[in-house]
Structures are given as C-alpha cells and as structure tokens.
Design an enzyme around this catalytic site. Sequence first.
Site, mmCIF file in Angstrom:
data_model
loop_
_atom_site.group_PDB
_atom_site.id
_atom_site.type_symbol
_atom_site.label_atom_id
_atom_site.label_comp_id
_atom_site.label_asym_id
_atom_site.label_seq_id
_atom_site.Cartn_x
_atom_site.Cartn_y
_atom_site.Cartn_z
ATOM 1 N N HIS A 9 1.019 -1.063 0.039
ATOM 2 C CA HIS A 9 0.130 -0.047 0.110
ATOM 3 C C HIS A 9 0.751 1.205 0.085
ATOM 4 O O HIS A 9 1.300 1.682 1.155
ATOM 5 C CB HIS A 9 -1.005 -0.107 1.306
ATOM 6 C CG HIS A 9 -2.013 1.158 1.232
ATOM 7 N ND1 HIS A 9 -3.150 1.063 1.905
ATOM 8 C CD2 HIS A 9 -1.930 2.183 0.517
ATOM 9 C CE1 HIS A 9 -3.849 2.355 2.033
ATOM 10 N NE2 HIS A 9 -3.027 3.067 0.958
ATOM 11 N N HIS A 11 1.521 4.755 -2.366
ATOM 12 C CA HIS A 11 1.202 5.628 -3.536
ATOM 13 C C HIS A 11 2.589 6.438 -3.859
ATOM 14 O O HIS A 11 2.807 7.213 -3.266
ATOM 15 C CB HIS A 11 0.343 6.625 -3.227
ATOM 16 C CG HIS A 11 -1.038 6.171 -2.664
ATOM 17 N ND1 HIS A 11 -2.004 5.805 -3.454
ATOM 18 C CD2 HIS A 11 -1.403 5.899 -1.467
ATOM 19 C CE1 HIS A 11 -3.126 5.366 -2.713
ATOM 20 N NE2 HIS A 11 -2.730 5.263 -1.267
ATOM 21 N N HIS A 189 -9.182 0.854 -1.811
ATOM 22 C CA HIS A 189 -9.375 1.488 -0.479
ATOM 23 C C HIS A 189 -10.933 1.335 0.035
ATOM 24 O O HIS A 189 -11.746 1.575 -0.806
ATOM 25 C CB HIS A 189 -9.103 2.909 -0.537
ATOM 26 C CG HIS A 189 -7.569 3.137 -0.593
ATOM 27 N ND1 HIS A 189 -6.720 2.604 -1.520
ATOM 28 C CD2 HIS A 189 -6.743 3.907 0.016
ATOM 29 C CE1 HIS A 189 -5.427 2.863 -1.549
ATOM 30 N NE2 HIS A 189 -5.338 4.089 -0.502
ATOM 31 N N GLU A 192 -11.677 3.086 5.523
ATOM 32 C CA GLU A 192 -10.414 4.175 6.068
ATOM 33 C C GLU A 192 -11.217 5.175 6.935
ATOM 34 O O GLU A 192 -11.435 5.238 8.236
ATOM 35 C CB GLU A 192 -9.609 4.789 5.194
ATOM 36 C CG GLU A 192 -8.670 5.841 5.787
ATOM 37 C CD GLU A 192 -7.772 6.519 4.423
ATOM 38 O OE1 GLU A 192 -8.152 6.541 3.319
ATOM 39 O OE2 GLU A 192 -6.966 7.140 4.805
ATOM 40 N N ASP A 270 1.810 3.910 2.879
ATOM 41 C CA ASP A 270 0.808 4.849 2.339
ATOM 42 C C ASP A 270 1.477 5.872 1.575
ATOM 43 O O ASP A 270 1.673 5.787 0.334
ATOM 44 C CB ASP A 270 -0.227 5.277 3.250
ATOM 45 C CG ASP A 270 -1.656 5.612 2.668
ATOM 46 O OD1 ASP A 270 -1.894 5.261 1.339
ATOM 47 O OD2 ASP A 270 -2.678 5.914 3.528
ATOM 48 N N ASP A 271 1.630 6.967 2.183
ATOM 49 C CA ASP A 271 2.345 8.370 1.517
ATOM 50 C C ASP A 271 3.364 8.655 2.425
ATOM 51 O O ASP A 271 3.187 9.637 3.351
ATOM 52 C CB ASP A 271 1.146 9.264 1.248
ATOM 53 C CG ASP A 271 -0.027 8.985 0.384
ATOM 54 O OD1 ASP A 271 0.219 8.852 -0.745
ATOM 55 O OD2 ASP A 271 -0.921 8.610 1.122
HETATM 56 ZN ZN LIG Z 1 -3.753 4.683 0.351
#
Ligand SMILES: [Zn+2]
Length: 330
Positions: A9, A11, A189, A192, A270-271
């Site tokens: 996961h 990006h 996703h 969340e 994630d980021d």
């Molecule tokens: Zn994400």
Amino acid sequence: MPLPKAELHLHIEGTLEPELAFELAARNGVELPYADTEELRKAYDFEDLQSFLNLYYELMAVLRTERDFEDLANAYLARAAAQGVRHAEIFFDPQAHIARGVEMGTVVDGLWRALGGSEARHGVSTQLILCFLRDESAESALRTLEAAKPYLDRIAGVGLDSAEVGHPPVKFREVYEAAAALGLRRVAHAGEEGPPEYIVEALDVLGVERIDHGLRCMESLELVERLVRDRVPLTLCPLSNVRLRTVDVLADHPLPAMLDAGLLCTVNSDDPAYFGGYAGDNFDAVRSALGLGEERLRELARNSFLASFLEHDEERRQRYLDEVESYEFS
Ligand SMILES: [Zn+2]
C-alpha cells in the site's frame, strides 16, 4: 539488517519528499507556493484525508517528464530497500496527471524506467497498480482504463483511492468488471474513513482480493468473521492513520486487536513523504507504541508476502518467506 517485508500500500506520488519537489520544480520551471522545504513541511499538519489530498494534488504539479517519474520511483525504491522492503506493489494515480496534461505513457514509461531495473539496482521486485480516483466520475475511470490498454504488460492490477466518503465502491462496478475481463488484479481502499459497508461492497461488487486500510471492519463482527474466514488481506498504514486522524494516537491503533481476531493484516506506509515514515518506520512505530513482540512482527512480515500478487512466481514468494522465518531480531 531490517526485517524483510513486502510493501502493498504505497502511492508513488506520496513519496515525493520536499527536497525532490523543489528540485523538480526548479528543473521544470514550476513555481511552488512555499518559500522553502521548511515552510512546505509546515503544511503537513493535516486535519483529515481531504486536507492531505489538497496538498498531495498541489505538489504533483512538479511531475512533468518521464525522467521526473523515474527519479521519484528510484528515490522511493532506494529508501524502501534500506528499510527491508524486498517486494513493492506500487500505486499510481494517472487521472491526476492526465488532468494536468501529462499523458499516461509519460507516467508509465517514466515509472518503468525505475521499476524495470529495480531488482538489479535496489534488490526490490515490483509491480504496478493503476488507481482510479473515486472522487472523479465512473466515466473518467473507464476512459483511464482505456488509455492504459497499450501499457497492460506493465500493469498488474487496479485500485481505488482518494476521498472515500460519499463515493461508494458500487460507483465503479463497470470499470472493475472491465479490468477483471482484462485479467487485472483488483484491490480498493475501503473502510478508512468510509463505513464497513464499503468494505462489503468492495468485496461483493468489485470483486477485490485485498482491502486497502479496512480499519473500520472492526465495527462489524460479521464482517471480521468473513474477512478471517476468507483470508482477505488488509493493508494497514498506522502512521497514516495517526496523521489523518483516523486514530488519535498510535497507542490506540486497533492493529493488535485485529491480529488477535485472526485478520490477515499487513503494515505499509501509504504516502510516506507526508506521513512521517517508510515501511520500516511503520514497523518500528507499531513495535514501540503497541508493544508488538517479535513473533507478531514476523507474522506481519509473513502476511505481507502471503498477501502479495506473486502467484506467477511462487518460488520467489517462498524465498522471501524463508528469509522472514530465518530472520533474527537484534
Ligand atoms: Zn492509500
């Protein structure tokens, strides 16, 4: 040596560190509304998912050429490798680039210049997953899949990201059916910020094989039982959850309860440029904040390879799993 792990996961646009953002801005003559990296970092105090997304899309303006995407991916792969990542399944958001006049081919070819040489250069095997922006229309998603058709030899699957609430999975039924017909793997996703029903919809309507985040499954015992029974992997991102205020503090994260429930959890970043850490940093953070023992950490690493899309190369998966089992914690 860090614990070997897969990152599922991630990006790629979320790996844009302030230093690289300014370097690319200078290279491309793009004006950023921040004086320097320090001022930019101050903008990272997010209220919620939307406030993060606003900055995330703003900074993408510096990504213009194949070389920019190549540099971005190489910077991520080097950092990931240093933190024990052996395999990475990487999301990208083509609609955000196409809307700025950057073609699908520029994005995919640029990323591929880094990913194609990643094993030799970084020791990280990779796959690419095209994400649809759920706050854009279903028609736009269909056009995006169409634009990706010349590049499908380099794209393993599709995903669904961006602002969740108000954009239920069912909106993307048609494009997921088309992706399945093209032989693409499917993730999304869900759960969340959105309710547990979105997770059920992603499974039943979109036919996804993994749920990204999925945190809010814990609100439905029936759903947890289903996810455990069907061994549906969840790609959790603990530091992201704290920065976007999905959980108040890391010590309150439901990860231990989710593992105790028998859920197939993985830990991801994630980021990472925006949320304070890469994959290994997330492992370190849950280890100290949640008191996870060595066997729990080993379980998370094992899960990451079990949940990865390595069906075409089971020998490789086994090699990675052997590395996890023989790993000695220091
Ligand atoms: Zn994400």
